[in-house]
Design a protein around this motif. Structure first.
Motif, PDB file in Angstrom:
ATOM      1  N   ARG A 291       0.833  -1.206   0.000  1.00 53.27           N
ATOM      2  CA  ARG A 291       0.000   0.000   0.000  1.00 53.27           C
ATOM      3  C   ARG A 291       0.870   1.259   0.000  1.00 53.27           C
ATOM      4  NH1 ARG A 291      -5.202   1.016   1.165  1.00 53.27           N
ATOM      5  NH2 ARG A 291      -5.550  -1.091   1.991  1.00 53.27           N
ATOM      6  N   CYS A 292       1.983   1.224   0.737  1.00 51.83           N
ATOM      7  CA  CYS A 292       2.871   2.389   0.795  1.00 51.83           C
ATOM      8  C   CYS A 292       3.450   2.712  -0.580  1.00 51.83           C
ATOM      9  CB  CYS A 292       3.997   2.137   1.795  1.00 51.83           C
ATOM     10  SG  CYS A 292       3.480   2.108   3.528  1.00 51.83           S
ATOM     11  N   GLU A 295       0.687   3.949  -3.046  1.00 57.35           N
ATOM     12  CA  GLU A 295       0.327   5.354  -2.844  1.00 57.35           C
ATOM     13  C   GLU A 295       1.376   6.280  -3.455  1.00 57.35           C
ATOM     14  OE1 GLU A 295      -0.165   5.729   1.331  1.00 57.35           O
ATOM     15  OE2 GLU A 295      -2.158   4.782   1.371  1.00 57.35           O
ATOM     16  N   ARG A 298       0.876   6.092  -7.288  1.00 57.74           N
ATOM     17  CA  ARG A 298      -0.297   6.790  -7.796  1.00 57.74           C
ATOM     18  C   ARG A 298      -0.044   8.289  -7.919  1.00 57.74           C
ATOM     19  NH1 ARG A 298      -5.277   4.473  -7.703  1.00 57.74           N
ATOM     20  NH2 ARG A 298      -6.248   6.405  -7.014  1.00 57.74           N
ATOM     21  N   LYS A 299       0.786   8.841  -7.038  1.00 53.81           N
ATOM     22  CA  LYS A 299       1.109  10.262  -7.126  1.00 53.81           C
ATOM     23  C   LYS A 299       1.967  10.566  -8.353  1.00 53.81           C
ATOM     24  CE  LYS A 299       0.965  10.860  -2.101  1.00 53.81           C
ATOM     25  NZ  LYS A 299       1.762  11.174  -0.880  1.00 53.81           N
TER      26      LYS A 299
END
Length: 551
Positions: A291-292, A295, A298-299
């Motif tokens: 997840r880290c 994220e 995605r940025k």
């Protein structure tokens, strides 16, 4: 192939030879410029494959395609390794050059202008690069040995063969859909799924190389912690790529960073450490680290495409892990490799609605990616290099900078116990932390500094958080209990070491290094094979449980 020469004697690159030695074969022309530089002319519309190590390849004129990536005279030179552990690098010429243009090109690099090949399609410059695979080839002699084939051009560390035998061959079943995919403007996040040994890594390389022909950078997210494409095993990584993937995985050396941006250099990697080669026993922690990086991806994926390589665990809990990661990622495209075997994933549309390991969200999932179901391939033959050997090669390559030419290890760093926090395995008592860390591979993490005034007490942490990125790996060579010191060997630089505040124990094995004439504690063949604690723990599924044996 029939070889015709215009000079006597054999052609050797990177050894003593006469300058401007000229060799012409039926399908290629080679001119030696110096001991470490040669020019090769290839005919148009022809396929070749390359076997080489520690070579830098440039295009002087024309255009060619190498493993899906188009390069020309304006492209940067490529560092190339194509050894016997993997399929060879494939190259095909896609342009036509006039004789006058080729002649001028030869003059510009100092080659005789009368050595112009007919019907030339591309002019290549082959140069020696820094020797980075010597330790690998010394340890694993199967990486580079004699072959019964007759090359068109044979140099000391570069061989050119006609056709695509033993090369990476991408069929139209893959190339046509991928070509249509990369021309889609909405392509931003591509997930590649499939069972183990179905061709995921090969397809990921082809997708990345094809995208880099039209993009300045690509993000590559690696969720397979057991068989990583770019980094050491045991890591979940997000890597920025600005050059095609042409080398075997164990030849890549990433640069671990605490923050990744669109301006980062090639092979900059944001990583989180699991310290194991399978997520089976640490699924919650694994998903947290995925997840880290998702994220962070995605940025950045708003400005550059993202390619995600999934693991090959496709049954049981592996299905739930796939479902959770896909929902985190929200991909625009999902490529599902299908082999027709029971190991195939369920249809992606069903997989996206399958309950995972994580609790379901309050709102229903609204994912509608473009799905490509492509034929995968599971080979029935035994690979030349096994998976555990590839992991060892990657580890050996990473730690090779601490191994000197005199068969000795560089002097270790001294680290006071109280200067860093330490993370040890669960259910390990704190007073055994020093014994646990001794003679082990550790992850060097960022994080909050230990401000305790008592530097003689070891600061044992429960677990690593999202702010603890992996900045590299090291080997605890020794622990001085009396002086409260760790002796650490690591290839990372002094500047990066200043940002390391946490040492995390891993179950990754210490690499086997040839001991040569001097003893090397913990990293010699003897230590890594016979000493307790130096190898990774493995399950023995063939042994009956106690209640089964009694029954």
């Amino acid at each position: 192939a029939v070889v015709s020469t215009r000079c006597s004697g054999s052609f050797k690159l990177f050894s003593t030879l006469q300058i401007n030695t000229f060799i012409e074969v039926v399908m290629a022309t080679c001119v030696s410029l110096s001991r470490d530089r040669s020019v090769i002319q290839l005919p148009r519309a022809t396929h070749f494959n390359i076997r080489c190590y520690d070579v830098r390849l440039s295009v002087l004129a024309g255009e060619c395609r190498i493993n899906g990536h188009v390069i020309n005279s304006s492209s940067e030179s490529l560092c190339l390794n194509s050894m016997d552990s993997h399929s060879r690098v494939a190259i095909n010429t896609v342009s036509t050059l006039t004789s006058d243009f080729v002649r001028q090109c030869l003059i510009d690099v100092g080659a005789p202008e009368d050595h112009v090949a007919n019907d030339c399609g591309v002019v290549l410059l082959v140069e020696a690069s820094e020797t980075s695979t010597e330790l690998l080839r010394t340890t694993y002699k199967r990486l580079w040995g004699e072959t019964e084939e007759d090359p068109l051009v044979k140099l000391d560390c570069f061989e050119l063969y006609s056709g695509l035998n033993k090369a990476v061959c991408i069929s139209s079943d893959w190339s046509d859909p991928i070509r249509a995919l990369i021309t889609t403007k909405s392509t931003s996040r591509v997930a590649v799924c499939g069972p183990q040994n179905s061709g995921k890594s090969t397809l990921c390389r082809y997708v990345v190389n094809s995208l880099l022909s039209s993009h300045a950078g690509i993000l590559f997210l690696e969720t397979d912690i057991g068989q990583s494409e770019l980094t050491h095993s045991g890591l979940v990584t997000l890597t920025l790529l600005r050059a095609p993937l042409l080398n075997p995985p164990y030849c890549n050396r990433v640069r671990f960073v605490a923050e990744l941006s669109g301006d980062s250099a090639h092979l900059s990697s944001l990583s989180y450490c699991l310290g194991v080669v399978s997520p089976a026993q640490v699924m919650s922690e694994y998903l947290g680290k995925v997840r880290c990086v998702v994220e962070a991806a995605r940025k950045l994926s708003t400005s550059m495409p993202l390619v995600v390589n999934f693991m090959g665990w496709t049954k049981g809990f592996g299905v739930g892990l796939h479902a959770d990661i896909l929902r985190m990622l929200e991909p625009t495209h999902v490529i599902n490799l299908q082999t027709g075997s029971p190991k195939d994933l369920p249809p992606i549309s069903e997989l996206l609605q399958t309950p995972g390991i994580l609790p379901p969200p309050d709102t229903p999932y609204k994912l509608d990616p473009d799905i490509l179901n492509l034929p995968g391939h599971i080979s029935s033959s035994t690979p030349a290099i096994q998976a555990f050997e590839l992991r060892h090669l990657a580890s050996l390559n990473y730690f090779s900078p601490i191994y000197t030419a005199t068969n000795a290890i560089c002097a270790p760093y001294k680290v006071r116990w109280g200067d860093v926090g330490v993370i040890i395995p669960d259910h390990t008592e704190e007073h055994l932390a020093a014994y646990t860390l001794n003679c082990s591979v550790v992850a060097l993490l960022s994080g909050p500094a230990n401000n305790s005034e008592n530097k003689d007490v070891m600061n044992v942490l429960e677990k690593d958080g999202p702010d603890m990125k992996c900045l590299g790996l090291g080997i605890i060579r020794a622990v001085d209990v009396k002086e409260r010191l760790f002796y650490l060997n690591t290839p990372i630089d002094n500047k990066t070491l200043q940002d390391v505040h946490v040492i995390k124990h891993t179950s990754l094995p210490v690499p086997h290094m040839p001991s040569g004439s001097l003893p090397m504690p913990y990293v010699s063949n003897l230590a890594a094979s016979e000493m307790l604690g130096t190898g990774s723990r493995s399950q023995r599924a063939n042994l009956k449980r106690r209640y089964e044996a009694v029954a």
